[in-house]
Write an enzyme that holds these catalytic residues in place. Structure first.
Site, PDB file in Angstrom:
ATOM      1  N   ASP A 201       0.869  -1.181   0.000  1.00 18.46           N
ATOM      2  CA  ASP A 201       0.000   0.000   0.000  1.00 18.46           C
ATOM      3  C   ASP A 201       0.907   1.232   0.000  1.00 18.46           C
ATOM      4  OD1 ASP A 201      -1.484   2.185   0.697  1.00 18.46           O
ATOM      5  OD2 ASP A 201      -2.546   1.236   2.354  1.00 18.46           O
ATOM      6  N   GLN A 204       0.916   6.423   1.187  1.00 21.78           N
ATOM      7  CA  GLN A 204       1.670   7.477   1.879  1.00 21.78           C
ATOM      8  C   GLN A 204       3.145   7.472   1.502  1.00 21.78           C
ATOM      9  OE1 GLN A 204       0.277   9.800   3.650  1.00 21.78           O
ATOM     10  NE2 GLN A 204      -1.744   8.934   3.990  1.00 21.78           N
ATOM     11  N   LYS A 227      -3.347  11.878  -3.363  1.00 25.32           N
ATOM     12  CA  LYS A 227      -2.294  12.044  -2.352  1.00 25.32           C
ATOM     13  C   LYS A 227      -0.950  12.385  -2.998  1.00 25.32           C
ATOM     14  CE  LYS A 227      -4.468   8.917   0.979  1.00 25.32           C
ATOM     15  NZ  LYS A 227      -4.932   9.757   2.095  1.00 25.32           N
TER      16      LYS A 227
HETATM   17  N1  PLP Z   1      -3.770   3.442   2.807  1.00 27.25           N
HETATM   18  C1  PLP Z   1      -3.147   4.413   3.486  1.00 27.25           C
HETATM   19  C2  PLP Z   1      -1.835   4.128   4.147  1.00 27.25           C
HETATM   20  C3  PLP Z   1      -3.720   5.672   3.564  1.00 27.25           C
HETATM   21  O1  PLP Z   1      -3.115   6.649   4.251  1.00 27.25           O
HETATM   22  C4  PLP Z   1      -4.952   5.918   2.912  1.00 27.25           C
HETATM   23  C5  PLP Z   1      -5.615   7.238   3.006  1.00 27.25           C
HETATM   24  O2  PLP Z   1      -5.403   7.987   3.919  1.00 27.25           O
HETATM   25  C6  PLP Z   1      -5.549   4.872   2.200  1.00 27.25           C
HETATM   26  C7  PLP Z   1      -4.934   3.642   2.175  1.00 27.25           C
HETATM   27  C8  PLP Z   1      -6.845   5.066   1.476  1.00 27.25           C
HETATM   28  O3  PLP Z   1      -6.662   5.942   0.415  1.00 27.25           O
HETATM   29  P1  PLP Z   1      -7.925   6.432  -0.460  1.00 27.25           P
HETATM   30  O4  PLP Z   1      -8.935   6.928   0.533  1.00 27.25           O
HETATM   31  O5  PLP Z   1      -7.362   7.495  -1.317  1.00 27.25           O
HETATM   32  O6  PLP Z   1      -8.412   5.244  -1.210  1.00 27.25           O
END
Ligand code: PLP
Length: 407
Positions: A201, A204, A227
């Site tokens: 993932d 970040q 992001k």
């Molecule tokens: N994974 C991490 C580590 C995140 O910080 C976030 C969002 O803050 C997500 C997944 C989910 O991202 P999104 O809401 O853009 O799908």
């Protein structure tokens, strides 16, 4: 870092000139979403004003042009993450969309009752709940990597989690709460020794760290456009070709088909097999524009400035005696989660907002991590390369004012 053209860069992001409550905006909530460069805003605007047409479907001039631009956007992402082929880059709605895609397809294609999936204590809900839903559907189980008090993954414990039933590891590259930069290359190596694939993932990480998916050797890498200075509603799922070929599609609909009859449907080739319906082509083109902006600015320069700013913030916040920091790993991005002793994070967030300082308060979509830390929530300041030492000073001054008022 006098050689970093910070004022010029700030000029590229119109929102940074805004005032809130009559104060200059200090936007320190970049972990939630990042601000947008004018270049991206204008590209998406121009697209809608002058070029809009649905992709992949028509023979008309605009459709043809838009299809080319969409596929160019895919190639831009491919180069940005070092993917071998553009067909390994699938556009989704975001990190959450990408993880749900794999959780469904991997679940259908691979997971059986009694199988195990390894996650970590520091995952965002988006990298927990889709796997939990899959486990419920298939009768599989989650195994969780614990963390140390500093906020590092316990790698010894990780090694010991593997069994003959382990089918997948899914971990975050950088923690959205602790800022820890996880040793993802080592995580992948260990998993591969057991013949287990790994999803990373990168929500970040991609905007703060160099990412090369071939070097990481990960099986899947996912992230969100919003992001990394791109539009909302667009995200990326990178996968190794053998996995993407082997897994069944996630959603059915237009574009992902080859031939449809009422008896049987055959599926399109990669990447279209995973892109059902009219895709967010405007978002994909906007994302590519943001990535091109970052590349033109210089990723090395951006990352080293963020490193400098992160060190500055760590020192400045460390000087506040009543501040308790969560996440003190030696490998840390410029993300700071903390509480002020005896003061609710929500109260602190509300007050410093009035000083024009935007941070995030709460559990940051990581409730299991909060349970591990034994707290209800934190404040989180997450920095970007358009932030300044002056903004960090303002945050520190505002926190000291809150302490004077409430402690
Ligand atoms: N994974 C991490 C580590 C995140 O910080 C976030 C969002 O803050 C997500 C997944 C989910 O991202 P999104 O809401 O853009 O799908």
């Amino acid at each position: 870092m006098n050689d970093f053209p910070i004022q010029q860069i700030r000029g590229d992001f119109p929102i940074l000139n805004e005032q809130v409550y009559g104060k200059p905006l200090a936007y320190l909530d970049n972990g939630a979403t990042t601000q947008k460069p004018l270049r991206m805003i204008e590209a998406v605007n121009r697209l809608h004003r002058e070029q809009n047409a649905s992709i992949h479907r028509s023979v008309n001039y605009l459709s043809d042009k838009m299809t080319t631009r969409y596929e160019e956007a895919r190639s831009t992402v491919q180069k940005f993450i070092g993917a071998p082929k553009s067909s390994q880059v699938i556009f989704t709605s975001g990190t959450t969309g990408s993880i749900n895609t794999i959780a469904f397809s991997f679940g259908e294609g691979v997971i059986e009752a009694g199988d195990e999936i390894i996650l970590s204590t520091m995952e965002h809900h988006s990298n927990i709940v889709p796997w939990q839903m899959l486990c419920q559907r298939r009768g599989a189980n989650l195994r969780i990597i614990p963390i140390t008090d500093e906020g590092d993954l316990d790698m010894m414990a990780y090694r010991n989690l593997f069994t003959s039933r382990t089918r997948l590891v899914s971990v975050t590259h950088v923690s959205n709460v602790l800022g820890t930069i996880n040793p993802v290359k080592e995580i992948v190596e260990i998993a591969h020794q057991h013949g287990v694939p790994v999803l990373i993932d990168g929500a970040q990480a991609i905007q703060h760290e160099p990412v090369n998916v071939v070097d990481l050797d990960c099986d899947f890498y996912v992230f969100s456009g919003h992001k990394i200075y791109g539009p909302t509603g667009i995200g990326v799922l990178y996968g190794k070709e053998e996995w993407l070929e082997r897994l069944p599609p996630y959603q059915g609909g237009g574009d992902m088909i080859d031939r449809v009859t009422f008896e049987k449907t055959t599926y399109n080739e990669l990447p279209f097999k995973f892109e059902a319906g009219t895709t967010n082509y405007a978002g994909a083109i906007g994302l590519a524009e943001s990535l091109n902006y970052l590349t033109a600015t210089g990723l090395d320069k951006i990352f080293s400035y963020e490193h400098f700013l992160g060190n500055y913030a760590a020192k400045k916040l460390g000087e506040i005696k009543q501040l308790r920091m969560y996440g003190t790993s030696a490998q840390k991005a410029a993300v700071f989660s903390f509480v002020l002793e005896g003061i609710h994070p929500y109260d602190t967030g509300m007050i410093i907002d009035k000083f024009g300082i935007a941070v995030r308060t709460g559990t940051h979509c990581a409730m299991p991590l909060m349970q591990r830390l034994g707290i209800e929530g934190t404040l989180r300041a997450s920095l970007s390369f358009y932030n300044t030492t002056d903004e960090v000073d303002r945050l520190s001054d505002a926190l000291n004012t809150v302490i004077d008022l409430l402690a």
